[in-house]
Scaffold this motif. Structure first.
Motif, PDB file in Angstrom:
ATOM      1  N   THR A 200       0.977  -1.160   0.177  1.00 47.64           N
ATOM      2  CA  THR A 200      -0.025   0.076  -0.025  1.00 47.64           C
ATOM      3  C   THR A 200       0.937   1.241  -0.064  1.00 47.64           C
ATOM      4  O   THR A 200       2.289   1.277   0.170  1.00 47.64           O
ATOM      5  N   GLU A 201       0.386   2.429  -0.144  1.00 47.04           N
ATOM      6  CA  GLU A 201       1.193   3.465  -0.276  1.00 47.04           C
ATOM      7  C   GLU A 201       1.786   3.751   1.337  1.00 47.04           C
ATOM      8  O   GLU A 201       2.940   4.255   1.267  1.00 47.04           O
ATOM      9  N   GLN A 202       0.952   3.409   2.476  1.00 51.62           N
ATOM     10  CA  GLN A 202       1.668   3.479   3.687  1.00 51.62           C
ATOM     11  C   GLN A 202       3.032   2.489   3.976  1.00 51.62           C
ATOM     12  O   GLN A 202       3.710   2.719   4.800  1.00 51.62           O
ATOM     13  N   HIS A 203       2.867   1.411   2.931  1.00 56.93           N
ATOM     14  CA  HIS A 203       4.191   0.720   2.925  1.00 56.93           C
ATOM     15  C   HIS A 203       5.113   0.890   2.138  1.00 56.93           C
ATOM     16  O   HIS A 203       6.009   0.075   1.531  1.00 56.93           O
ATOM     17  N   ARG A 204       5.329   2.101   1.388  1.00 53.35           N
ATOM     18  CA  ARG A 204       6.147   2.603   0.426  1.00 53.35           C
ATOM     19  C   ARG A 204       7.462   2.528   1.115  1.00 53.35           C
ATOM     20  O   ARG A 204       7.547   2.863   2.308  1.00 53.35           O
ATOM     21  N   GLY A 205       8.519   2.343   0.418  1.00 56.09           N
ATOM     22  CA  GLY A 205       9.868   2.428   0.861  1.00 56.09           C
ATOM     23  C   GLY A 205      10.332   3.991   0.971  1.00 56.09           C
ATOM     24  O   GLY A 205       9.528   4.941   0.413  1.00 56.09           O
ATOM     25  N   ASP A 206      11.481   4.138   1.539  1.00 55.10           N
ATOM     26  CA  ASP A 206      12.130   5.603   1.700  1.00 55.10           C
ATOM     27  C   ASP A 206      13.010   5.843   0.719  1.00 55.10           C
ATOM     28  O   ASP A 206      13.623   4.764  -0.024  1.00 55.10           O
ATOM     29  N   LEU A 207      13.251   7.148   0.492  1.00 53.87           N
ATOM     30  CA  LEU A 207      14.236   7.697  -0.664  1.00 53.87           C
ATOM     31  C   LEU A 207      15.660   8.208   0.444  1.00 53.87           C
ATOM     32  O   LEU A 207      15.181   9.145   1.349  1.00 53.87           O
ATOM     33  N   TYR A 208      16.622   8.034   0.232  1.00 55.26           N
ATOM     34  CA  TYR A 208      17.780   8.263   0.930  1.00 55.26           C
ATOM     35  C   TYR A 208      18.641   9.188  -0.048  1.00 55.26           C
ATOM     36  O   TYR A 208      19.124   8.636  -1.082  1.00 55.26           O
TER      37      TYR A 208
END
Length: 284
Positions: A200-208
């Motif tokens: 889901t959108e809530q489980h999207r990864g992060d950008l570093y």
């Protein structure tokens, strides 16, 4: 209907702790993630099975039911799951509102066959839609976090001093990345929820975003302090005087003491880099 050995799927022992299960799941989810294996159907199926195993073993309540099921598996088959007639008490395993569930015939007619919800018939039978006849149909979806992304952002020393911004594109989405004054080489900025897509959108990864500073022709940075070489003539070195020195913020007069030797360090307080996150504080 095939029995699923979820412990074997995750490569863990039946006595594994919840933390060990979580670590094993994350490792395999990264290995078989669709973003890392585009077009690989075998990896896709393994990814689905790994998520299914985690859905059960990662939940202590479901895991307890699954462990209890192990010794009852043959009794379930004999009770009518694969043949006409018979019944099986689902109250211990179903996820519905309790009671006894009886079904005659092919269970695929009831559960819709393999893959309707992305989970196997085995999972759906015991954890997806168990309950009383006529009860609400429930569909469980595996939840997984998307992969984190990392990018580099190159800055000049002047940009690091004043703060700046860049536009980068991720999944056809333009993002403005802003740095505060005092950004430093190797610094890692985290932009939450802008990595790979998850369940889901809530489980999207992060950008570093990792900061890289370009070498400067005049200044050499050590922490928040700046160093530079400034030539003076022999007359000023012997007798003393003033020298006009350029800093990143302005030009200032610096008093040169008489008898100054070559290589002498003169400290100008507060004219170095801004200290990141501390407004009004500077290095020398």
């Amino acid at each position: 209907m095939e029995y699923k050995d979820y412990y074997k799927t995750l490569g863990v022992d039946k006595k594994a702790t919840q933390d060990e299960i979580k670590k094993a799941y994350r490792k395999l989810a990264r290995q078989y993630h669709p973003d890392k294996n585009p077009g690989n159907k075998e990896a896709e199926e393994k990814f689905k099975l790994v998520n299914e195993a985690n859905e059960v073993l990662g939940d202590p309540h479901k895991r307890k039911k699954y462990d209890e099921l192990g010794s009852n598996w043959n009794r379930f088959e004999q009770a009518g799951a694969g043949q006409q007639g018979g019944g099986f008490d689902w109250s211990a395993f179903g996820g519905g509102d309790g009671g006894t569930f009886y079904y005659e015939g092919d269970p695929n007619d009831l559960f819709g066959g393999e893959g309707r919800s992305g989970f196997s018939d085995f999972f759906e039978t015991f954890f997806g839609r168990g309950g009383r006849r006529g009860g609400p149909r429930r569909q469980t979806q595996a939840q997984f976090k998307g992969q984190d992304y990392e990018a580099e952002m190159e800055l000049t020393l002047e940009e690091a001093y004043h703060g700046t911004s860049r536009i980068i594109q991720v999944h056809h989405e333009k993002l403005r990345i802003t740095t505060k004054a005092g950004a430093y080489d190797g610094q890692l900025l985290r932009i939450k929820g802008k990595g790979a897509h998850g369940s889901t959108e809530q489980h999207r990864g992060d950008l570093y975003v990792r900061i890289r500073l370009k070498p400067h022709p005049v200044f050499h940075r050590k922490g928040d302090d700046l160093y530079m070489n400034h030539p003076i003539d022999l007359y000023t070195a012997v007798l003393g005087g003033d020298a006009l020195v350029s800093t990143l913020s302005s030009k200032i007069k610096v008093a040169i003491p008489g008898g100054t030797q070559n290589g002498k360090n003169i400290r100008i307080k507060g004219k170095g880099m801004p200290v990141y996150g501390k407004t009004g504080t500077f290095g020398d």
